[in-house]
Scaffold this motif. Structure first.
Motif, PDB file in Angstrom:
ATOM      1  N   ILE A  49       1.009  -1.141  -0.105  1.00 16.15           N
ATOM      2  CA  ILE A  49       0.259   0.013   0.054  1.00 16.15           C
ATOM      3  C   ILE A  49       0.881   1.189  -0.052  1.00 16.15           C
ATOM      4  N   ALA A  50       0.527   1.999  -0.763  1.00 10.44           N
ATOM      5  CA  ALA A  50       1.320   3.532  -0.990  1.00 10.44           C
ATOM      6  C   ALA A  50       0.326   4.436  -0.372  1.00 10.44           C
ATOM      7  N   SER A  51       1.002   5.618   0.433  1.00 13.65           N
ATOM      8  CA  SER A  51       0.326   6.489   1.081  1.00 13.65           C
ATOM      9  C   SER A  51      -0.339   7.680   0.136  1.00 13.65           C
ATOM     10  N   ASN A  52       0.348   7.890  -1.277  1.00 10.78           N
ATOM     11  CA  ASN A  52      -0.105   8.789  -1.765  1.00 10.78           C
ATOM     12  C   ASN A  52       0.455   8.317  -3.374  1.00 10.78           C
ATOM     13  N   PRO A  53      -0.063   9.137  -4.525  1.00  9.41           N
ATOM     14  CA  PRO A  53       0.354   8.598  -5.814  1.00  9.41           C
ATOM     15  C   PRO A  53       1.772   9.098  -5.896  1.00  9.41           C
ATOM     16  N   ALA A  54       2.331  10.218  -5.676  1.00  6.70           N
ATOM     17  CA  ALA A  54       3.666  10.642  -5.605  1.00  6.70           C
ATOM     18  C   ALA A  54       4.644   9.436  -5.203  1.00  6.70           C
ATOM     19  N   LYS A  55       4.227   9.048  -3.816  1.00  3.93           N
ATOM     20  CA  LYS A  55       5.020   7.748  -3.355  1.00  3.93           C
ATOM     21  C   LYS A  55       5.045   6.828  -4.202  1.00  3.93           C
ATOM     22  N   LEU A  56       3.554   6.536  -4.813  1.00  6.37           N
ATOM     23  CA  LEU A  56       3.548   5.164  -5.561  1.00  6.37           C
ATOM     24  C   LEU A  56       4.605   5.098  -6.872  1.00  6.37           C
ATOM     25  N   LEU A  57       4.485   6.375  -7.449  1.00  5.46           N
ATOM     26  CA  LEU A  57       5.483   6.326  -8.630  1.00  5.46           C
ATOM     27  C   LEU A  57       6.767   6.086  -8.312  1.00  5.46           C
ATOM     28  N   GLU A  58       7.179   6.780  -7.247  1.00  2.40           N
ATOM     29  CA  GLU A  58       8.650   6.533  -6.796  1.00  2.40           C
ATOM     30  C   GLU A  58       9.111   5.340  -6.448  1.00  2.40           C
ATOM     31  N   GLU A  59       8.003   4.384  -6.029  1.00  2.00           N
ATOM     32  CA  GLU A  59       8.244   3.020  -5.490  1.00  2.00           C
ATOM     33  C   GLU A  59       8.117   1.929  -6.513  1.00  2.00           C
ATOM     34  N   GLN A  85       4.068  15.375  -8.731  1.00  2.00           N
ATOM     35  CA  GLN A  85       5.013  15.912  -7.616  1.00  2.00           C
ATOM     36  C   GLN A  85       6.180  14.681  -7.326  1.00  2.00           C
ATOM     37  N   SER A  86       6.127  13.661  -7.891  1.00  2.00           N
ATOM     38  CA  SER A  86       7.147  12.569  -7.672  1.00  2.00           C
ATOM     39  C   SER A  86       8.398  13.221  -8.033  1.00  2.00           C
ATOM     40  N   LYS A  87       9.274  12.833  -7.346  1.00  2.00           N
ATOM     41  CA  LYS A  87      10.950  13.175  -7.466  1.00  2.00           C
ATOM     42  C   LYS A  87      11.379  11.836  -8.128  1.00  2.00           C
ATOM     43  N   THR A  88      11.236  11.468  -9.387  1.00  2.00           N
ATOM     44  CA  THR A  88      11.817  10.462 -10.223  1.00  2.00           C
ATOM     45  C   THR A  88      11.497  10.720 -11.603  1.00  2.00           C
ATOM     46  N   SER A  89      12.064   9.920 -12.376  1.00  3.35           N
ATOM     47  CA  SER A  89      12.143   9.798 -13.949  1.00  3.35           C
ATOM     48  C   SER A  89      12.150   8.577 -14.494  1.00  3.35           C
ATOM     49  N   ASN A  90      11.857   8.493 -15.764  1.00  3.27           N
ATOM     50  CA  ASN A  90      12.058   7.428 -16.398  1.00  3.27           C
ATOM     51  C   ASN A  90      10.940   6.290 -16.177  1.00  3.27           C
ATOM     52  N   LYS A  91       9.666   6.684 -15.495  1.00  2.00           N
ATOM     53  CA  LYS A  91       8.795   5.692 -15.406  1.00  2.00           C
ATOM     54  C   LYS A  91       7.612   5.781 -16.288  1.00  2.00           C
ATOM     55  N   ILE A  92       6.827   4.964 -16.371  1.00  2.00           N
ATOM     56  CA  ILE A  92       5.675   4.857 -17.443  1.00  2.00           C
ATOM     57  C   ILE A  92       4.516   4.992 -16.686  1.00  2.00           C
ATOM     58  N   ILE A  93       3.460   5.899 -17.246  1.00  2.00           N
ATOM     59  CA  ILE A  93       2.485   6.001 -16.362  1.00  2.00           C
ATOM     60  C   ILE A  93       1.257   5.617 -17.444  1.00  2.00           C
ATOM     61  N   LYS A 110       2.531  17.059 -19.388  1.00  2.00           N
ATOM     62  CA  LYS A 110       3.195  17.282 -17.947  1.00  2.00           C
ATOM     63  C   LYS A 110       4.010  16.212 -17.440  1.00  2.00           C
ATOM     64  N   CYS A 111       3.739  14.736 -18.179  1.00  2.00           N
ATOM     65  CA  CYS A 111       4.596  13.704 -18.026  1.00  2.00           C
ATOM     66  C   CYS A 111       6.197  14.055 -18.567  1.00  2.00           C
ATOM     67  N   ARG A 112       6.112  14.183 -19.741  1.00  2.00           N
ATOM     68  CA  ARG A 112       7.223  14.595 -20.211  1.00  2.00           C
ATOM     69  C   ARG A 112       8.289  15.671 -19.517  1.00  2.00           C
ATOM     70  N   ASP A 113       7.491  16.449 -18.900  1.00  2.00           N
ATOM     71  CA  ASP A 113       8.111  17.660 -18.153  1.00  2.00           C
ATOM     72  C   ASP A 113       8.923  16.900 -17.120  1.00  2.00           C
ATOM     73  N   ILE A 114       8.317  15.966 -16.394  1.00  2.00           N
ATOM     74  CA  ILE A 114       9.132  15.465 -15.391  1.00  2.00           C
ATOM     75  C   ILE A 114       9.950  14.218 -15.747  1.00  2.00           C
ATOM     76  N   GLU A 115      10.102  13.884 -16.934  1.00  2.00           N
ATOM     77  CA  GLU A 115      11.033  12.965 -17.615  1.00  2.00           C
ATOM     78  C   GLU A 115      10.315  11.635 -17.523  1.00  2.00           C
ATOM     79  N   CYS A 116       9.223  11.476 -17.437  1.00  2.00           N
ATOM     80  CA  CYS A 116       8.341  10.067 -17.455  1.00  2.00           C
ATOM     81  C   CYS A 116       7.529  10.102 -18.894  1.00  2.00           C
TER      82      CYS A 116
END
Length: 283
Positions: A49-59, A85-93, A110-116
């Motif tokens: 379980i993740a606490s929020n969407p940003a954490k989920l993407l990071e994990e 708001q996630s501090k990550t990159s190269n993820k697929i949504i 917007k995903c492109r802006d955070i390199e996802c």
């Protein structure tokens, strides 16, 4: 055991069985849902379980979103603890929700802006197809991103097809759901007309399902009419939303206009019931 870590957002009627398919396929799954009660079913199957969407993407490596509308997408992506708001990159949504092409194009940028990377990948099919991995998935986005995501999508559906750039998947879904509305209204009107002229519903449906007009939809929804069972597999209120989105994209044909009016008028009384509950409004 698949090593790609998948995050899942949205545990509604479709989201739960779809996420379960990926757990059964051996993917490590982490989920986030606004209603915490629904997370327990997946937790019992081994999901984190993740606490929020940003954490989920990071994990995770890939995040799949399956929610109801554009407003929910805006909140999940752009909210205070949203994906963007996630501090990550190269993820697929992968956004598998039925939403507007406009919001998919916006979120892809917007995903492109955070390199996802972003794919819109709505599905055709209902709860039964979700439970058996037999959905049809239409995808908009970049070919190379689609190829990376395809093995995951193929665990959820019998067909995953890229149909164009960002927003194209959503556009294809709106076209298909416009036909769905016409099918549902046409079947309902046919049954009502036959009943008014002394033909039993059971006899009519047996004839239809053994003729060239027979298909999975007429079989499933015909059984629902016969059984007076209007529990929502696909709620009538959702087809109103989808027809409205199609109107926003320019559909204005006579049948589409009529269907929108019919379902919009039925929504107040039957919105939470299945799409085929439109027969009760037509009667």
């Amino acid at each position: 055991m698949n090593t790609t870590k998948i995050g899942w957002i949205g545990l509604g009627n479709m989201g739960i069985p779809m996420a379960e398919q990926l757990i059964k396929a051996g993917y490590p799954i982490t989920v986030y849902n606004r209603s915490k009660v629904k997370e327990s079913a997946l937790k019992n199957m081994g999901a984190e379980i993740a606490s929020n969407p940003a954490k989920l993407l990071e994990e995770t490596d890939v995040v799949i979103v399956m929610v109801s509308d554009d407003h929910a997408i805006s909140e999940i992506f752009s909210g205070e603890e949203g994906l963007l708001q996630s501090k990550t990159s190269n993820k697929i949504i992968i956004n598998m929700s039925t939403v507007s092409p406009k919001i998919s194009k916006e979120m892809a940028e917007k995903c492109r802006d955070i390199e996802c990377f972003y794919l819109d990948a709505p599905v055709s099919g209902s709860v039964k197809q979700a439970e058996t991995g037999q959905l049809v998935i239409m995808v908009g986005g970049e070919e190379q991103v689609f190829e990376k995501a395809k093995p995951i999508l193929e665990k959820l559906g019998k067909l995953a097809l890229i149909v164009g750039s960002h927003g194209a998947g959503n556009m294809a879904k709106l076209a298909i759901n416009s036909l769905l509305a016409l099918y549902a209204q046409g079947l309902a009107e046919t049954v009502v007309f036959a009943n008014q002229n002394g033909i039993k519903t059971e006899d009519l449906l047996q004839l239809i399902n053994n003729a060239a007009l027979g298909n999975i939809f007429t079989k499933i929804k015909g059984d629902a009419i016969i059984g007076d069972n209007y529990k929502a597999a696909f709620a009538l209120k959702h087809i109103v939303k989808d027809l409205g989105l199609a109107k926003d994209e320019g559909i204005s044909s006579p049948l589409a206009e009529t269907a929108f009016t019919t379902f919009k008028n039925a929504e107040a009384n039957y919105g939470e019931e299945d799409i085929i509950a439109v027969i009760k409004a037509i009667k």
